[in-house]
Design an enzyme around this catalytic site. Sequence first.
Site, short mmCIF file in Angstrom:
data_model
loop_
_atom_site.label_atom_id
_atom_site.label_comp_id
_atom_site.label_asym_id
_atom_site.label_seq_id
_atom_site.Cartn_x
_atom_site.Cartn_y
_atom_site.Cartn_z
N LYS A 150 -29.27 -26.53 -42.76
CA LYS A 150 -30.28 -26.33 -41.72
C LYS A 150 -31.57 -25.91 -42.44
CE LYS A 150 -29.14 -24.34 -37.91
NZ LYS A 150 -28.80 -23.42 -36.80
N GLU A 202 -32.37 -22.99 -30.48
CA GLU A 202 -31.83 -24.06 -31.32
C GLU A 202 -31.22 -25.16 -30.45
OE1 GLU A 202 -30.23 -22.22 -35.39
OE2 GLU A 202 -29.27 -21.36 -33.61
#
Length: 118
Positions: A98, A21
């Site tokens: 997200k 990420e």
Amino acid sequence: MGKIRLKNIRIHSNHGCLQEEMLIGSDYRVDLEISADLSQPAVSDKLSETVDYVHLNNIVKEEMAIRSNLLEHVAKRIIDRILLEINEVTEIDVEVAKINPPIGGDVESVSVNLRYTR
């Protein structure tokens, strides 16, 4: 009193605790709602007397560009900036989501919602 909403602000950023990420990043969605006294600009039709949603959008984009481990942290930074820079705002509700999070399942999104009243 009135509300201004910015819905579905789409941003790519590098938030998260996982190494991937931090490196490749993910897609995010931010929804923002603020409350303020909009009675004067409703009559005057002057941008200088209202809360400029371009300014709000820029705050969101700038804070989303600063990497954080947690969505909660990003949401709080957005709130803090708005309160610091725009005195007319009396209430803020921000949701940071997200999209397609790497959590080992078929999940469309995960989100955090924070609300603050001045």
